[in-house]
Design an enzyme around this catalytic site. Structure first.
Site, PDB file in Angstrom:
ATOM      1  N   SER A  87      -7.769   0.151   4.483  1.00 55.37           N
ATOM      2  CA  SER A  87      -9.161  -0.203   4.804  1.00 55.37           C
ATOM      3  C   SER A  87      -9.963   0.986   5.337  1.00 55.37           C
ATOM      4  CB  SER A  87      -9.182  -1.340   5.826  1.00 55.37           C
ATOM      5  OG  SER A  87      -8.497  -2.463   5.347  1.00 55.37           O
TER       6      SER A  87
ATOM      7  N   VAL B 267       4.064  -0.484  -5.770  1.00 58.17           N
ATOM      8  CA  VAL B 267       4.434  -1.428  -6.825  1.00 58.17           C
ATOM      9  C   VAL B 267       4.539  -0.658  -8.140  1.00 58.17           C
ATOM     10  CG1 VAL B 267       3.701  -3.444  -8.153  1.00 58.17           C
ATOM     11  CG2 VAL B 267       3.399  -3.407  -5.669  1.00 58.17           C
TER      12      VAL B 267
ATOM     13  N   CYS C 221     -15.603   7.122   0.734  1.00 60.21           N
ATOM     14  CA  CYS C 221     -16.934   7.726   0.600  1.00 60.21           C
ATOM     15  C   CYS C 221     -17.271   8.629   1.784  1.00 60.21           C
ATOM     16  CB  CYS C 221     -18.000   6.636   0.488  1.00 60.21           C
ATOM     17  SG  CYS C 221     -17.784   5.536  -0.939  1.00 60.21           S
TER      18      CYS C 221
ATOM     19  N   GLU D 253       0.852  -1.191   0.000  1.00 63.46           N
ATOM     20  CA  GLU D 253       0.000   0.000   0.000  1.00 63.46           C
ATOM     21  C   GLU D 253       0.890   1.244   0.000  1.00 63.46           C
ATOM     22  OE1 GLU D 253      -2.430   2.970  -0.057  1.00 63.46           O
ATOM     23  OE2 GLU D 253      -3.143   0.917  -0.381  1.00 63.46           O
TER      24      GLU D 253
ATOM     25  N   TYR E 105     -46.109  -0.252   5.439  1.00 64.66           N
ATOM     26  CA  TYR E 105     -46.886   0.995   5.459  1.00 64.66           C
ATOM     27  C   TYR E 105     -47.253   1.380   6.882  1.00 64.66           C
ATOM     28  CZ  TYR E 105     -51.025   3.894   5.830  1.00 64.66           C
ATOM     29  OH  TYR E 105     -51.904   4.863   6.213  1.00 64.66           O
TER      30      TYR E 105
END
Length: 461
Positions: A43, A84, A47, A37, A433
């Site tokens: 993790s 990487v 959002c 990473e 409902y």
């Protein structure tokens, strides 16, 4: 017996979900897991960044589902701040660079997972890299933006470039920080994921919130002052003062490594996989998350959708298959929700132009209703638009704009799309409902009834 080695490129949702699931199925004596990473976090919820920037979430670490230390405690060899830079498919190895020391080295693999995510669209325009211009893809990006907001002068003017999900969410965040907010949108209306008639509702609501939205605005340059910091955003015919600029133009698959070695890519630049998330034509390479294309179950074509929901599912499936289990990802219907202040925005399935692009004939139905019984206190207006296939009545798509629980109603349509239901079948759905939650006829069912009528009329025309 020597353990197999699983190498994972990318330490966010797809990559670490794959690592965690594979570890549940196989211990370190059977499967060695090495994950790379390049950032400082693993993790985490990208959002959630607009809500952290806007102050709804006060603690950055609340967006982190699992830290590097927690992954390592589960025998996952996580190498942070390591990028990487090359994949050797034939030699089954990857080249990585430690971003702290500059050391480069090769690591072999028996199985490889590519979870490189997506990169923000950042046009090559003058001033785009000036201080005060911010993307919001990573937690580091969010931290840099917050620091920039603290340094902004008293005029406090923000320009958001782009009016998609990130754009409207960041417009709200800037508003909460007390900025005068202008959104520059190159499209006909905000939220290009909606049809223009529904996007107009979003535009009107943003105006009502004090956000200035300029449509058909093509940004040509970022103008800077003598100190090099941003001062304005230029379009073809105007200039908009800015102390802070936030880019919400969208993202594209980060497949630079995959492209360099000839792995198969789709029309949107994402990696192509089979149902098991294995890269097509490569038995020991899997891919998932924002770097892949997924099958649109309604249109029958692949598309690129960057969402954490998909990425986590991909990771679970990849981890199961790598770890000796079994899982498949059949595709998506394109469900997404967002908000700007108290306005909720949702869509699933096809827009009108999507349906035309795949040669589908359709009818539309648009209704206005309320999220609760009209007589119940707090009932607020809601607009629902529904697309149904000509003659067959098969549901093709739904868009919802409103308040008071509007957005999550789209899940009714998402299930109906996945099941291949017709709008007539939808009218018989047994939905919950009570006056505080819904009218007797839920707005989605009202739209379905109107769509049934439109289908019948079209069939007799």
């Amino acid at each position: 017996m020597t353990a197999e080695r699983l190498v994972i490129i990318g330490g966010d949702a797809a990559g670490m979900s794959a690592a965690s699931q594979a570890r549940r199925l196989k211990g370190p004596d059977e499967l060695e897991i090495v994950a790379f990473e390049r950032s400082n976090f693993t993790s985490y919820s990208a959002c959630g960044i607009p809500y952290w920037v806007g102050g709804d979430v006060t603690d950055r670490d609340a967006l982190v589902a699992r830290t590097p230390q927690e992954h390592r405690a589960r025998d996952i060899g996580l190498r942070m701040r390591t990028e990487v830079t090359e994949i050797d498919v034939a030699g089954q190895r990857v080249r990585a660079v430690d971003l702290g020391t500059g050391e480069a080295y090769w690591t072999g693999f028996d199985k490889l997972v590519i979870a490189t995510g997506a990169r923000p669209v950042r046009p090559a325009l003058p001033g785009m890299d000036a201080p005060g211009v911010h993307g919001v893809q990573t937690l580091d990006d969010g931290q840099a933006l917050l620091e920039s907001l603290d340094r902004a002068p008293g005029s406090r003017r923000a320009v958001v470039v782009g009016a998609g999900y990130i754009g409207v969410e960041m417009a709200e965040a800037m508003l909460k920080h007390g900025f005068d907010v202008t959104v520059l949108n190159r499209g006909e209306q905000p939220m290009a994921t909606l049809d223009p008639d529904m996007g107009r509702l979003v535009h009107d609501a943003m105006d009502g919130l004090g956000i200035t939205t300029v449509n058909r605005a093509e940004v040509t340059a970022i103008r800077t002052g003598s100190d090099g910091r941003v001062r304005a955003v230029a379009t073809g015919d105007a200039s908009y003062p800015a102390d802070v600029v936030v880019l919400g133009i969208g993202v594209e698959p980060e497949t630079t490594l995959a492209r360099a070695v000839g792995l198969p890519l789709g029309p949107h630049g994402g990696l192509l996989t089979d149902l098991s998330m294995r890269v097509v034509g490569h038995d020991n390479i899997w891919a998932g998350g924002d770097c892949v294309e997924v099958l649109d179950l309604v249109a029958g074509r692949t598309r690129h959708i960057a969402l954490g929901t998909h990425a986590n599912k991909h990771g679970q499936i990849i981890g199961s298959n790598v770890g000796g289990g079994y899982g498949t990802f059949p595709g998506v219907v394109g469900t997404a929700v967002s908000k700007v202040c108290d306005l909720e925005i949702a869509r699933t399935g096809l827009r009108e132009k999507d349906a035309r692009a795949v040669g589908l004939r359709f009818v539309t139905a648009t209704i206005e209703s309320t999220g609760r019984a009209g007589y119940y206190p707090g009932a607020r207006p809601m607009t629902v638009k529904m697309l149904a296939e000509y003659r067959t009545g098969r549901l093709l798509g739904v868009q919802i704009v409103g308040r008071d629980g509007a957005a999550k109603r789209v899940d009714i349509a998402a299930v109906a799309l996945t099941a291949g239901m017709t709008v007539e079948q939808m009218t018989a759905l047994d939905l919950g409902y009570a006056p505080p939650f819904s009218p007797v006829w839920d707005p989605v069912l009202v739209a379905a009834r109107k769509a049934v009528t439109a289908v019948r009329r079209a069939g007799t025309a």
